[in-house]
Design a protein around this motif. Structure first.
Motif: not given
Length: 809
Positions: A121-128
């Motif tokens: 699977s693919t995980s993405v770290i995002i920031q608001g």
């Protein structure tokens, strides 16, 4: 965002949910607020739908990308400016959301890192970065693209004490939640403590609070940070209260378990110590019960039942509440006098002597008791009939039972039924109830330690019933010789034999006793005493007893016969001797006071002494009112206190034939008055009454002492005579009283309570009594001494009465 505090914060892990069904790990980056406020973004952004989470500005979260559309969007954006818009789904269960399935307000996000996970699977770290509102969607394929309007977070009153208090409260509540909740890792409180920027703190807490998605979305849509903080506090307070409640419940449960374990260990230690000292007291108690059972005379069935109950007791934990209930039950079974009887004394001469010593008069009652004892002596196992002594108060009904017990050598039990309204008082409660006990029947037998006592059921006529049940119905089994061999008590749960018990019931009147119960009783009428009998009772019993009670001797105070007669005649008006006993006690108290003060007094009482000690005469001599005026007639009445005389007065006035009745009369008595008037209307010729008088006159009948209710048909002939006297203006013969029911045809019917009425007439100084001819049979059962000084006239019709009692003038 390259400072050390940011790097530490980025490593902190929390639980959460992503854009599909996978887990998310929110992370906080603490930085410069200007960075978010001045952040610029293109007018058109690719839109990434999130489900089950809401991204706030400044917050860093990892999401697992599962949908093909989302994966394509992430890959393309990562190759360009790495900016995208995140919007939360209204319903997280929708797999392929449309525009209507998404909220309008979202957050611009920047991709920080894409991670390929070991499971593929693919995980993405995002920031608001900054909030926005969707103006319109411009594309749907291959993924959503929308024109957006950036929104600013206003910070009015950011430097005030109130805003600082809001931020401080949020921080404190968050730390509390981190401490209470097992789902939040310890690093959470560390992260909250180290966030210095108020905007970042509020958004971080809003993001990580355990709220529903729609509640987080409503927080995101609040533009003013102060208002967002206040709303967040309200949610956090609820969560803290819920966590505190859970913790309190868990601590209580743990405390109870710990207490049980502690008690168990202590009990084990006590048991070991007791064994060293010579035995366990609990086991000793059970062994004592078994030893005592060996001496009981009970049947095999009862013995086997008791053994079973003791075995059940031995298996219970002594610390449990059931142990004391079961022990009390076993002890009660053991204390009941199963098949234990006292030996009867069948010396009938002795019994007769005891009855004569303690009771003057009551010949009929004594005779019936001696008959019963004679049969019991011959047959040995007679099922005791249930005697019921009924009569006015104070005639010695209850004390008769005590005399019978003494004569037979049996144990004596008295149980008052006055006001009893609960069936369980008779039958007991089931032992499963708290505080259960046997009914009062078996409780008293247990106390007497004998299964054949003389058992007085006092005031049987005062039993009442309510929603608890009907005690009178429960008494049916007790008072039936055919049924009480197997009396069932709810507590004992075994049949108990009451057939050897000599039950004696007492009552003032039979009217309030239920017919089925009355049918089981052998009724014995205990009549009132005449003047001579009261004088003898006072001389033999009352005066000696009261002298002893007050510490005086027979030499210190003498009651002459004339003085006793004066007290009876002028200070009492009763069938029994209870009031007489009180008056004698009052006289002796006054004399005792004089002796104590060493004042002089007359050893032999005089009439003057009685007036001084008891006051003025309470009753006028005889109470007969004479015949000075027409319309006044003396009648005889029966009450629960004995016989009474009553007066019927009539008057005539101008009117149209109306009839008025006063004096607190019952329905039956009112009907007698109407019958009397109708009879006279139809017999005007015989009585020489002008018929026009009924059209031109009103009639008033009054029975004095209006506060006392009066009812019954026995005043019928009295009312006829009173009305006839006033209509004919003829006086009534002197010293005459009458009793009898009337009919419309003019017959005189018999009535009850003849002996009591005769005694009342004697007390009142009446010389002659008129009654129905059918009451003549009642005279045979009345002793000659009661009839002495009285003349009787027996009649069949009203015309005989009027012809005799109305004088010619």
């Amino acid at each position: 965002m390259g400072n050390k505090k940011e790097q530490v914060a980025k490593t902190m892990i929390f639980s959460g949910v992503s854009d599909d069904d996978s887990e998310l790990i929110p992370i906080i980056a603490d930085g410069d607020e200007q960075e978010l406020t001045n952040f610029k973004a293109p007018d058109v952004l690719p839109i990434l739908p999130l489900r089950n989470t809401v991204l706030f500005p400044g917050v860093v979260i990892p999401i697992t990308v599962g949908r093909q559309k989302s994966l394509k969007l992430i890959q393309e954006v990562n190759r360009t400016d790495k900016l995208l818009g995140t919007v939360t789904q209204i319903d997280g269960a929708v797999d392929d959301p449309e525009q209507k399935d998404l909220y309008k307000v979202g957050t611009v996000a920047q991709i920080l890192k894409i991670l390929e996970m070991p499971d593929g699977s693919t995980s993405v770290i995002i920031q608001g970065k900054r909030r926005f509102e969707v103006a319109e969607y411009v594309e749907e394929f291959p993924y959503f693209r929308a024109r957006v309007n950036l929104l600013e977070d206003t910070t009015t009153d950011a430097d005030t004490a109130e805003f600082n208090a809001i931020v401080g409260s949020l921080k404190d509540l968050s730390i509390k939640i981190a401490q209470y909740s097992s789902n939040v890792p310890p690093e959470a409180s560390f992260a909250v403590k180290n966030i210095e920027n108020s905007t970042f703190l509020i958004n971080f807490i809003c993001s990580n609070t355990d709220l529903k998605v729609d509640e987080k979305q409503s927080l995101l849509e609040v533009a003013d940070l102060r208002e967002r903080g206040i709303q967040a506090i309200s949610y956090l307070v609820k969560e803290v209260q819920m966590l505190e409640l859970k913790k309190d419940i868990q601590s209580k449960v743990k405390l109870e378990l710990d207490q049980q374990q502690r008690e168990y260990l202590l009990n084990q230690q006590i048991k070991t110590i007791q064994n060293e000292l010579g035995g366990n007291p609990i086991e000793q108690e059970i062994n004592d019960l078994k030893e005592a059972a060996k001496a009981k005379k009970w049947t095999e069935e009862v013995g086997a039942f008791f053994e079973k109950e003791v075995h059940k007791l031995s298996r219970l934990n002594p610390a449990a509440g059931e142990y004391s209930v079961q022990y009390t039950y076993c002890q009660t079974l053991l204390e009941m006098p199963w098949d234990e009887y006292t030996e009867d004394n069948f010396d009938l001469r002795h019994a007769e002597k005891v009855l004569d010593e303690e009771h003057f008069g009551l010949e009929k009652v004594k005779e019936r008791i001696l008959e019963h004892l004679a049969v019991l002596k011959l047959k040995k196992d007679l099922k005791a009939p249930i005697l019921c002594l009924y009569g006015p108060p104070g005639v010695g009904k209850t004390s008769l039972g005590k005399s019978i017990a003494r004569a037979l050598g049996r144990k004596y039990i008295r149980m008052s039924l006055g006001g009893l309204h609960d069936e369980s008082e008779i039958r007991g409660h089931r032992k499963t109830y708290i505080g259960a006990m046997p009914g009062r029947i078996l409780q008293n037998i247990k106390k007497a330690k004998s299964s054949n006592p003389v058992f007085i059921l006092d005031e049987l006529d005062k039993v009442s019933s309510d929603f608890h049940g009907d005690p009178a119905s429960a008494l049916l089994e007790v008072l039936d010789p055919e049924q009480n061999t197997e009396f069932h008590d709810n507590y004992i749960e075994l049949e108990y034999d009451l057939s050897k018990v000599m039950f004696i019931a007492t009552a003032n009147t039979l009217g309030t006793i239920a017919p089925p119960l009355r049918d089981r009783l052998e009724l014995i009428d205990v009549n009132g005493y005449i003047l001579e009998e009261k004088i003898e009772i006072a001389k033999r019993h009352l005066i000696p007893k009261q002298l002893e009670n007050h510490g005086l001797t027979a030499d210190q105070l003498i009651f002459p016969k004339a003085i006793i007669e004066l007290i009876v005649d002028r200070y009492t008006r009763e069938s029994g001797v209870r009031e007489l006993n009180k008056k004698i006690a009052k006289v002796i108290r006054r004399v005792a006071k004089k002796i104590a003060f060493e004042d002089s007094y007359n050893v032999e009482l005089t009439e003057g002494d009685i007036r001084e000690y008891l006051g003025v005469f309470e009753y006028s001599h005889g109470s007969y009112q004479g015949n000075e005026f027409p319309g006044v007639v003396t009648g005889l009445a029966w009450t629960a206190q004995g016989g009474e005389i009553l007066f019927v007065e009539s008057s005539q006035s101008k009117g149209k034939g109306g009839l008025t009745l006063t004096g607190n009369l019952g329905e039956v008595m009112k009907e007698s008055a109407m019958l009397a008037l109708e009879y006279l209307k139809s017999h005007t010729d015989e009585l020489n009454i002008d018929s026009s008088v009924f059209e031109n006159s009103n009639w008033h009948i009054h029975v004095p002492e209006g506060a006392i209710p009066k009812d019954g048909p026995s005043a019928g002939i009295t009312m006829v005579t009173s009305l006839a006297s006033i209509m004919t203006k003829r006086k009534v013969r002197k010293s005459i009283a009458m009793t009898g029911e009337i009919t419309l045809r003019g017959r005189v019917l018999p009535v009850g309570g003849i002996k009591e009425k005769i005694l009342a007439a004697k007390r009142a100084g009446i010389k002659e009594i008129i009654m129905s001819e059918e009451n003549q049979k009642d005279m045979e059962e009345i002793k000659e001494v009661y009839l002495k000084g009285l003349k009787f006239r027996f009649v069949k019709t009203i015309s005989e009465v009027l012809e005799y009692v109305l004088l010619k003038k």
